[in-house]
Design a protein around this motif. Structure first.
Motif, PDB file in Angstrom:
ATOM      1  N   UNK A  97       0.532  -1.252   0.393  1.00  0.00           N
ATOM      2  CA  UNK A  97       0.077  -0.479  -0.070  1.00  0.00           C
ATOM      3  C   UNK A  97       1.016   1.075   0.160  1.00  0.00           C
ATOM      4  N   UNK A  98       1.684   0.877   1.447  1.00  0.00           N
ATOM      5  CA  UNK A  98       2.853   2.531   1.192  1.00  0.00           C
ATOM      6  C   UNK A  98       3.386   2.835  -0.200  1.00  0.00           C
ATOM      7  N   UNK A  99       3.697   1.487  -0.856  1.00  0.00           N
ATOM      8  CA  UNK A  99       4.466   1.688  -2.739  1.00  0.00           C
ATOM      9  C   UNK A  99       3.480   2.224  -3.691  1.00  0.00           C
ATOM     10  N   UNK A 100       2.609   2.236  -3.414  1.00  0.00           N
ATOM     11  CA  UNK A 100       1.165   3.053  -4.676  1.00  0.00           C
ATOM     12  C   UNK A 100       1.032   4.213  -3.663  1.00  0.00           C
ATOM     13  N   UNK A 101       1.295   4.420  -2.631  1.00  0.00           N
ATOM     14  CA  UNK A 101       1.412   5.360  -2.078  1.00  0.00           C
ATOM     15  C   UNK A 101       2.406   7.100  -2.714  1.00  0.00           C
ATOM     16  N   UNK A 102       3.477   6.420  -2.861  1.00  0.00           N
ATOM     17  CA  UNK A 102       4.320   6.325  -3.133  1.00  0.00           C
ATOM     18  C   UNK A 102       5.184   7.011  -4.074  1.00  0.00           C
ATOM     19  N   UNK A 103       4.384   5.655  -5.585  1.00  0.00           N
ATOM     20  CA  UNK A 103       4.927   5.851  -6.847  1.00  0.00           C
ATOM     21  C   UNK A 103       3.032   6.896  -7.054  1.00  0.00           C
ATOM     22  N   UNK A 104       2.213   7.070  -6.928  1.00  0.00           N
ATOM     23  CA  UNK A 104       1.336   8.087  -7.065  1.00  0.00           C
ATOM     24  C   UNK A 104       1.700   9.551  -6.269  1.00  0.00           C
ATOM     25  N   UNK A 105       2.509   9.306  -5.356  1.00  0.00           N
ATOM     26  CA  UNK A 105       3.199  11.100  -5.234  1.00  0.00           C
ATOM     27  C   UNK A 105       4.090  11.809  -5.609  1.00  0.00           C
ATOM     28  N   UNK A 106       4.758  10.351  -6.369  1.00  0.00           N
ATOM     29  CA  UNK A 106       5.789  10.873  -7.522  1.00  0.00           C
ATOM     30  C   UNK A 106       4.896  10.939  -8.974  1.00  0.00           C
ATOM     31  N   UNK A 107       3.939  10.176  -9.632  1.00  0.00           N
ATOM     32  CA  UNK A 107       3.519  10.128 -11.063  1.00  0.00           C
ATOM     33  C   UNK A 107       2.463  10.381  -9.955  1.00  0.00           C
ATOM     34  N   UNK A 108       1.489  11.367 -11.371  1.00  0.00           N
ATOM     35  CA  UNK A 108      -0.035  11.565 -11.140  1.00  0.00           C
ATOM     36  C   UNK A 108      -0.717  10.760 -11.827  1.00  0.00           C
ATOM     37  N   UNK A 109      -1.776  10.564 -12.121  1.00  0.00           N
ATOM     38  CA  UNK A 109      -2.576   9.818 -12.808  1.00  0.00           C
ATOM     39  C   UNK A 109      -3.558  10.682 -14.235  1.00  0.00           C
TER      40      UNK A 109
END
Lengths: 120, 316
Positions: B148-160
């Motif tokens: 879950x944290x990895x998803x939070x990290x990816x979403x804070x680096x790249x936006x959809x």
């Protein structure tokens, strides 16, 4: 028995291949691939340690007494999924680095940041 | 063969080839896991390594370029370091326990109890599932939170950014279906992949499978849809807010199960009290937390994929 240690040697060859990629390659994407190979070698080590010769998969079946050890399987199963999540995090960092510097080669990034430091 | 593929990966300079070879490498290692009796692990590796992570890497290559530049340093120093380290490790293995011996140290502590008692104590035949979800439930919960944290990290680096651009293949007349063969094939395959994912999810107690595998398979169906029909249609199917809510909900289901068992007077994540009969309680508990795991894993994989593809499309 020379071959009874063969599994460890395969693991070491894979691990060193991954290690070499991480330290010798300048490309960040390839470094991630190298890390993944390193990771897989650890997976294979755990699973091969859990194997019992003559045992079967750890699912209860009739006429079976000897099972392989389920514990390493559990650890590695979750590790694989966590591994892909962390790989994705690394790859998204690389995408941002590419956006900031225009390259994913380590040496070029170093050049650019030294130039920026000198300029200001 | 695995070593050969690995060395080819190291030598190759074309990154596209490297990623493709890495997919083959994952599939080969999945075969090795089957030979070593780790069917659940092989399942996961085949779905994750050969499927999802290859797609992630390809999506990265779209925005970073496909060729690796030659390094300016000599490869001899790293090669030397690697050879010395490898030799030291081989020397170390001479003291290691031999392959497949039932008397090895790993087999004599807790493993015995898992193999002997878990079928009656937890009541499900697949020992991997019972260890994963019941005996080592804390551990697995930690893993789910990491994902879950990895998803939070990816979403804070790249936006959809799926809904910003106009769908390309709808605006033009004759090209309204750009890849008809692929789309028809995907339409045929996706329902079966989804049904298979649900089977793996709920049959994980009896056969190989469980929340982790099912989540990845479910995500791969959505990813296939996104690949053939375009990101916009896929985001319309699985909106971004839904991904965020469900990924958190999966973790909440897992943690909530622990709280419920605490409220019923037992330890955290002790499922014995969830029903009148401890074995039934274990069964319910495992089913519920596997559901939580499956939801989180599936939505995290879909979310990461959307983030990658929208970044790759934006960089063009």
């Amino acid at each position: 028995m020379v071959f009874s240690l063969f599994n460890y040697w395969v693991v070491i060859v894979l691990m060193m291949a991954g290690f070499y990629t991480v330290i010798a390659s300048g490309n960040l994407v390839k470094k991630i691939v190298g890390l993944n190979i390193f990771q897989t070698s650890v997976f294979i080590m755990y699973i091969s340690v859990g194997k019992v010769i003559g045992g079967t998969a750890p699912i209860v079946a009739a006429n079976t007494e000897l099972y392989s050890n389920p514990l390493p399987h559990v650890l590695i199963l979750t590790a694989i999924v966590v591994g892909v999540a962390t790989t994705a995090l690394g790859l998204s960092l690389i995408m941002r680095i590419r956006q900031a510097y225009g390259t994913v080669e380590e040496s070029e990034i170093l050049d650019i940041s030294t130039r920026e430091d000198e300029a200001g | 063969m695995l070593s050969m593929t690995a060395i080819a990966v190291v030598r190759l300079r074309s990154l596209f080839g490297v990623v493709m070879l890495f997919g083959i490498y994952s599939l080969l290692s999945a075969l090795i896991f089957v030979v070593l009796d780790a069917i659940d692990v092989a399942f996961t590796e085949a779905a994750v390594g050969a499927g999802v992570s290859t797609v992630f890497m390809l999506a990265t290559l779209v925005s970073t370029g496909r060729e690796e530049k030659p390094s300016r340093y000599s490869p001899l120093l790293p090669l030397g370091v690697v050879v010395v380290t490898g030799a030291a490790l081989v020397w170390g293995t001479l003291d290691m326990p031999h392959f497949g011996d039932p008397g090895n140290p790993v087999h004599v502590h807790v493993a015995d109890r898992y193999v002997q008692v878990s079928p009656t104590e937890v009541g499900i035949p697949n020992m991997v599932t019972s260890v994963l979800a019941s005996y080592r439930g804390y551990d697995t919960m930690g893993e789910v939170i990491v994902i879950f944290t990895a998803l939070v990290g990816v979403l804070s680096l790249l936006t959809i950014r799926g809904h910003v651009t106009v769908p390309r293949h709808r605006t033009t007349g004759p090209d309204s279906r750009p890849y008809p063969v692929l789309q028809v094939m995907a339409m045929l395959l996706i329902p079966f992949i989804l049904v298979f994912a649900l089977y793996v999810q709920f049959h994980g107690d009896f056969g190989p499978g469980g929340g982790f595998q099912a989540g990845v398979i479910f995500a791969s169906a959505i990813i296939l849809y996104a690949l053939t029909f375009g990101l916009n249609d896929a985001v319309a199917l699985v909106p971004v807010w839904l991904i965020r809510v469900l990924a958190a909900a999966g973790v909440l289901i897992y943690g909530g199960t622990g709280v419920v068992s605490m409220l019923r007077g037992a330890n955290y994540l002790d499922y014995d009290v969830l029903a009148h009969d401890p074995v039934h309680g274990q069964h319910y508990g495992i089913l519920i937390i596997e559901l939580g795991v499956g939801i989180t894993v599936a939505t995290v994989m879909i979310g990461i994929f959307f983030a990658f593809v929208s970044r790759a499309e934006g960089s063009r």
